[in-house]
Enzyme design. Sequence first.
Site, mmCIF file in Angstrom:
data_model
loop_
_atom_site.group_PDB
_atom_site.id
_atom_site.type_symbol
_atom_site.label_atom_id
_atom_site.label_comp_id
_atom_site.label_asym_id
_atom_site.label_seq_id
_atom_site.Cartn_x
_atom_site.Cartn_y
_atom_site.Cartn_z
ATOM 1 C CB SER A 131 43.331 36.749 14.116
ATOM 2 O OG SER A 131 43.031 36.751 12.708
ATOM 3 C CD GLU A 247 37.712 42.491 7.441
ATOM 4 O OE1 GLU A 247 37.340 41.930 7.913
ATOM 5 O OE2 GLU A 247 39.114 42.593 7.715
ATOM 6 C CG ASN A 387 44.590 37.822 -1.620
ATOM 7 O OD1 ASN A 387 44.198 38.329 -0.478
ATOM 8 N ND2 ASN A 387 45.340 38.462 -2.564
#
Lengths: 401, 375
Positions: A131, A247, A387
């Site tokens: 990120s 992951e 999500n």
Amino acid sequence: MNLDRDPALEAFRTEVAAFLDTAPTDAIREAGRRTTSAFAPFDQAMQWQRILNDKGWAAPGWPAEYGGTGWSLEQRYVFSEEYARRDLPPLLPNGLQMVGPLIIDKGTDEQKKRYLPGILSGADYWTQGYSEPGSGSDLASLRCSAVRDGDDYVINGSKIWTTLAHRANRMFMLVRTSTDGPKQAGITFLLLDRVDYPGMQIRPIVNLAGEEEQCEVFFEDVRVPASGRVGEENDGWAISKHLLTYERGASVTAPRMRRHLEQIRAAARTVPSPYGGNLADDPVFQRDLGEVAADVISFECVEKLIHSGHPMAKDPATPSMNKVLGSEITQRLTVLRTRVAGVGAVPRQLEAIEVGSGVEPLGSEFELTAMPWYLNSRATTIYAGTNEVQRDLVARTLGRR
Amino acid sequence: MDLTYTSEQQALRDSLSRYLDRTYTFDQRQELLRSDRPWSGDAWKHFTELGLTALPFDEEAGGIGGTMADIVAVGEILGEYLCVEPYVSCVVLAGQALRAATGSDPASRLLEAVIGGEAQVAFAHEEGAGTPAAAHVALTAREGAGGHRLTGRKELVLGAAQASAIVVTARLDGAARDPEGLALLLVDASAPGISFREYRTIDGRAAASVDLQDVPAQLLAQDATEVIEEIIANGIIALAAEAVGAMNALLRQTIEYAATRQQFGVPIGSFQVLAHRMANMKMAYLNARATLLHTTALAEAGTVSAVDTAVLKAQVARFGRTIFESAIQLHGGIGTTDELPIGHYAKRILAFEPMFGDPDFHLRAVGAAAGVPAR
């Protein structure tokens, strides 16, 4: 269908239990009880990994030829169950569950030889540089650049949410090597064998619980060897997508969730209900706990379905569904923890939670860890792709969108 | 660990599906429901020929020695086609009760007739609130000079008015909630003192309230708590399989609809809120089916616990609701009509919810046992 009881499995359970009863030090046990996130306290987790590796048990999920255990799914569950039952600290996932399997699948022979032993033994800790400020779940928009210069890449830019970078000695990262064409087509995957290259700077970030778990890393003309590249230049997107499948769903996590339930119910037995009796016998609490418990058990069924290679698990949406289900159940478990801890969760006890500090907590260990766990778990539905992004990915597998 | 169907089970599913594709389309089913017939006699005959009525019974009893996994493999298909035939009530519930009555002549003769497809037997257990545990039974059986006599009332007895005999759960002793004193008894459906109030369930099955006033009954099994619990557990698994089959159909049909139905110039599935709702439906289906298959495998291995069954019961109802409420919403107005299969699948799942205990009952049981040791 077949779930018959296997006597050899019970013998295996006895062997695992005997080792897990004796091998961990007191500090490792304390670290396990003070774990409030996916990342256990660093020093003890790495120490514990070295002990497990000496036994050959550090990487149950790896192929046996690379130092894995060669255990069956049933054995992996037995190991995870006995492990969770003793509240032992989970091993840090970056090396064992992410970059290790990636190097096994996609690395050169040289990279395997150079990096796998340290990943397995816990001599090395790898932080993940994915990120960036401005590039979270839209990972392909990342800008941190690497320019080829002779045998090196020269990196400029920054990375954020690099878990425990201030404790790491290695880093795997995605860099921008081209701005031509689609944004996914200009990304390269690099392995850095140091995190103290000239021009590299690491800044820890304090989280809601008061812990320094995440970091920001800055790069200013940092020269790293190009031999650390995995795959071809500009092919990093495919490499990272391959890694993401680990992951988002390669591990056995349900036994740890079941352990949460045991602890919550045991604690609820000691808490008076305002309506009389104790909380564990309160019908409303029982129903709410039952709902989360049923979801944990269903999740375990999903996990076993996935790991047993059921046809349903071959769906490309499976890793995303696993990530969403697991993270949302984890969050609900931490909600129940704070609910049971009640006012005991309110004091901020940063010193007492530190492993080996010797500072006496105000209440029980359950109360001590409840709030940090809840606060830390807010991140689980954000990291590894939010999500919302995962639901988009699931929906994309449904057909014409 | 293997949770997949065997090739034999897959073959049975395929031939059952082929038959139902031909004879039990949604329109054909609706026509059947509009007729006076309680279910399709032709379908029942075909089920018998396929061996479904013999499936769960030992070879000595004339069965084919199948397992819970066979029942579930079939049950999912029956749910996908919204079959109204009394498979679970006659074969799984009443059939298993008859099998439990070892050494009883009328029971074994009746079981033979069930296996051969010649007899319908019903299972009367429900007394209100789902009657999820054997101990909740209050209906009394009194022993007199000429044998046992039953007095009381049973609700939601599937296939009761069409059955030649009914297996009744009752107590010889004690009061409701007493775990002891329970028995299974057999009554003739034309015995004096028995009366039926017939109706259709919301999902199209033939059922009745059964009133029993001093009805002569034959004792099949006493000290029957464990036997009744096992029959209930198997009934829950079989009904859950039908519900999961219905969920599969709902998911498939909703995805197809959302990809083709246009609003504002684009397929409605392209709207993120609806896409996420469908993602939740897919996760609900994965959860429900994984729980069903795992519980079934445990049952097959003989290691299924009361908590496992409670989880299955609650989860299929909860995840089923997630799926059918979303399916109706995504279909819009047309989803609220009786003309589309969508609402009928919804009602199949909805009818499952209160039977043998609603989700709250089962979730409380799970919560009281939470932290159950890993299996």
